[in-house]
Scaffold this motif. Structure first.
Motif, short mmCIF file in Angstrom:
data_model
loop_
_atom_site.label_atom_id
_atom_site.label_comp_id
_atom_site.label_asym_id
_atom_site.label_seq_id
_atom_site.Cartn_x
_atom_site.Cartn_y
_atom_site.Cartn_z
N ARG A 39 0.86 -1.18 0.00
CA ARG A 39 0.00 0.00 0.00
C ARG A 39 0.90 1.23 0.00
NH1 ARG A 39 -5.24 0.65 1.75
NH2 ARG A 39 -5.16 -1.25 3.01
N LYS A 43 -2.53 5.61 -1.45
CA LYS A 43 -3.07 4.79 -2.54
C LYS A 43 -3.68 3.50 -1.99
CE LYS A 43 0.18 6.47 -6.04
NZ LYS A 43 1.19 6.08 -7.08
N GLU A 44 -4.35 2.78 -2.89
CA GLU A 44 -4.95 1.52 -2.51
C GLU A 44 -3.89 0.41 -2.45
OE1 GLU A 44 -8.37 3.22 -1.89
OE2 GLU A 44 -8.25 1.03 -1.79
N ARG A 45 -4.23 -0.65 -1.73
CA ARG A 45 -3.35 -1.80 -1.68
C ARG A 45 -3.33 -2.50 -3.05
NH1 ARG A 45 -4.55 -5.58 3.21
NH2 ARG A 45 -6.46 -5.96 2.00
N GLU A 46 -2.15 -2.95 -3.45
CA GLU A 46 -2.00 -3.58 -4.75
C GLU A 46 -1.17 -4.86 -4.64
OE1 GLU A 46 0.02 -0.66 -7.15
OE2 GLU A 46 1.94 -0.95 -6.13
#
Length: 116
Positions: A39, A43-46
């Protein structure tokens, strides 16, 4: 209950290397599909990389291909992420994930900071 514990994060300059380790409890590690996620700030977790069970080929998100290597040691119930040629955009909290019988298990995360 499956427990997941990450270690190995830290701060490095761009171009440096780190090795993350994920220790997993449980009796069926060899059957767990394992992965590293991250993460980045704001931002979003990827998904970063996957090491599925029973010897399946690993997979990587495009931004880390050729720089990161995921591996697992089923005898030690441990997952690794070797990160080389780190870039500032790799800065994130990195999470280890174990997936087994439709259940997701997550660690607490480990911070990786790459300075330019």
């Amino acid at each position: 209950q499956v427990q997941v514990v990450e270690s190995g994060g830290g701060s490095v300059p761009a171009g440096g290397s780190l090795r993350l380790t994920c220790a997993v409890s449980g009796q069926s590690f060899s059957s767990y599909d394992m992965g590293w996620f991250r993460r980045p700030p704001g931002k979003e977790r990827e998904l970063v990389a996957r090491a599925r069970s029973h010897g399946a080929s690993p997979s990587y998100t495009d931004s880390v291909k050729g720089r990161f290597t995921i591996s697992r040691d089923d005898a030690k119930k441990t997952l690794y992420l070797q990160m080389d040629n780190l870039k500032p955009e790799d800065t994130a909290i990195y999470y280890c994930n174990a997936y087994f019988r439709q259940n997701d298990y997550w660690g607490q995360g480990t911070q990786v900071t790459v300075s330019s």
